[in-house]
Motif scaffolding. Structure first.
Motif, mmCIF file in Angstrom:
data_model
loop_
_atom_site.group_PDB
_atom_site.id
_atom_site.type_symbol
_atom_site.label_atom_id
_atom_site.label_comp_id
_atom_site.label_asym_id
_atom_site.label_seq_id
_atom_site.Cartn_x
_atom_site.Cartn_y
_atom_site.Cartn_z
ATOM 1 N N ASN A 14 -0.010 -0.029 -3.122
ATOM 2 C CA ASN A 14 0.468 -1.134 -2.301
ATOM 3 C C ASN A 14 1.657 -1.815 -2.984
ATOM 4 O O ASN A 14 1.506 -2.448 -4.026
ATOM 5 N N VAL B 188 3.218 -4.463 -2.137
ATOM 6 C CA VAL B 188 3.073 -5.916 -2.176
ATOM 7 C C VAL B 188 2.240 -6.327 -3.394
ATOM 8 O O VAL B 188 2.529 -7.321 -4.058
ATOM 9 N N ALA C 240 0.026 -11.734 2.193
ATOM 10 C CA ALA C 240 0.507 -10.522 2.840
ATOM 11 C C ALA C 240 -0.435 -9.350 2.560
ATOM 12 O O ALA C 240 -0.762 -8.570 3.461
ATOM 13 N N MET C 241 -0.868 -9.232 1.320
ATOM 14 C CA MET C 241 -1.807 -8.156 0.955
ATOM 15 C C MET C 241 -3.110 -8.264 1.726
ATOM 16 O O MET C 241 -3.642 -7.262 2.199
ATOM 17 N N ARG D 60 -3.637 -9.240 4.515
ATOM 18 C CA ARG D 60 -3.456 -8.860 5.911
ATOM 19 C C ARG D 60 -3.010 -7.410 6.064
ATOM 20 O O ARG D 60 -2.599 -6.978 7.131
ATOM 21 N N TYR E 246 -0.443 -5.758 4.549
ATOM 22 C CA TYR E 246 0.953 -5.386 4.340
ATOM 23 C C TYR E 246 1.102 -4.604 3.039
ATOM 24 O O TYR E 246 0.402 -4.854 2.065
ATOM 25 N N GLY E 247 2.014 -3.659 3.061
ATOM 26 C CA GLY E 247 2.349 -2.918 1.852
ATOM 27 C C GLY E 247 1.531 -1.676 1.591
ATOM 28 O O GLY E 247 1.840 -0.899 0.708
ATOM 29 N N TYR E 248 0.486 -1.462 2.370
ATOM 30 C CA TYR E 248 -0.391 -0.305 2.106
ATOM 31 C C TYR E 248 -0.096 0.805 3.064
ATOM 32 O O TYR E 248 0.094 0.636 4.228
#
Length: 151
Positions: free
Chosen positions: A77, A79, A144-145, A147, A149-151
């Protein structure tokens, strides 16, 4: 629900909020006149800063390995890595204030009339402001993580 994940999350959040409080306390205590008692207080607060930062890392590692999301969620990830970079930058920015607090405290102990040099005080204020600013990015990345995001 996994109780381990819940306990790790609670402890992690409490530690992060404590670190925010410490950065705030240092920010408030750094002002024009720093008597020996304040210098001693700053050195003590800064020791707690280091202890809490280390505990955040330990509990955070626990969350990666024993949390519900699994280590893959974190390792892959971007983020998460941005959040880790922000945390590392905050840690690096804290080095100069820590060194100064120790030095000032020693000098004040050896010389009761010691006054903090204005240029050093201004420098430490700048570092603490920068720490606080970068620290603000950590909950942004965390939200953000959480939710996905980034994965």
């Amino acid at each position: 629900m996994d109780t381990t994940d819940l306990v790790l999350a609670i402890v992690h959040h409490l530690l992060v909020f404590s670190l925010a409080g410490i950065i705030g306390a240092e920010f408030v205590l750094i002002r024009g006149d720093l008597p020996a008692a304040t210098l001693k207080r700053l050195a003590g607060i800064d020791r707690h800063y280091g202890i809490i930062a280390a505990l955040i890392i330990i509990v955070g590692i626990g969350r990666v390995f024993w949390g519900l999301k699994g280590w893959e969620f974190y390792v892959y990830n971007w983020v998460f890595w941005a959040k880790m970079a922000a945390f590392a930058i905050v840690g690096l920015l804290s080095i100069i204030p820590t060194v100064r607090f120790i030095s000032w405290n020693r000098q004040a102990g050896a010389n009761p009339s010691f006054t903090v040099p204005t240029s050093e005080l201004a420098s430490v204020k700048t570092y603490i402001r920068a720490e606080a600013f970068v620290f603000l990015l950590i909950p942004v990345f965390a939200a953000a993580m959480a939710r996905g995001y980034g994965y």
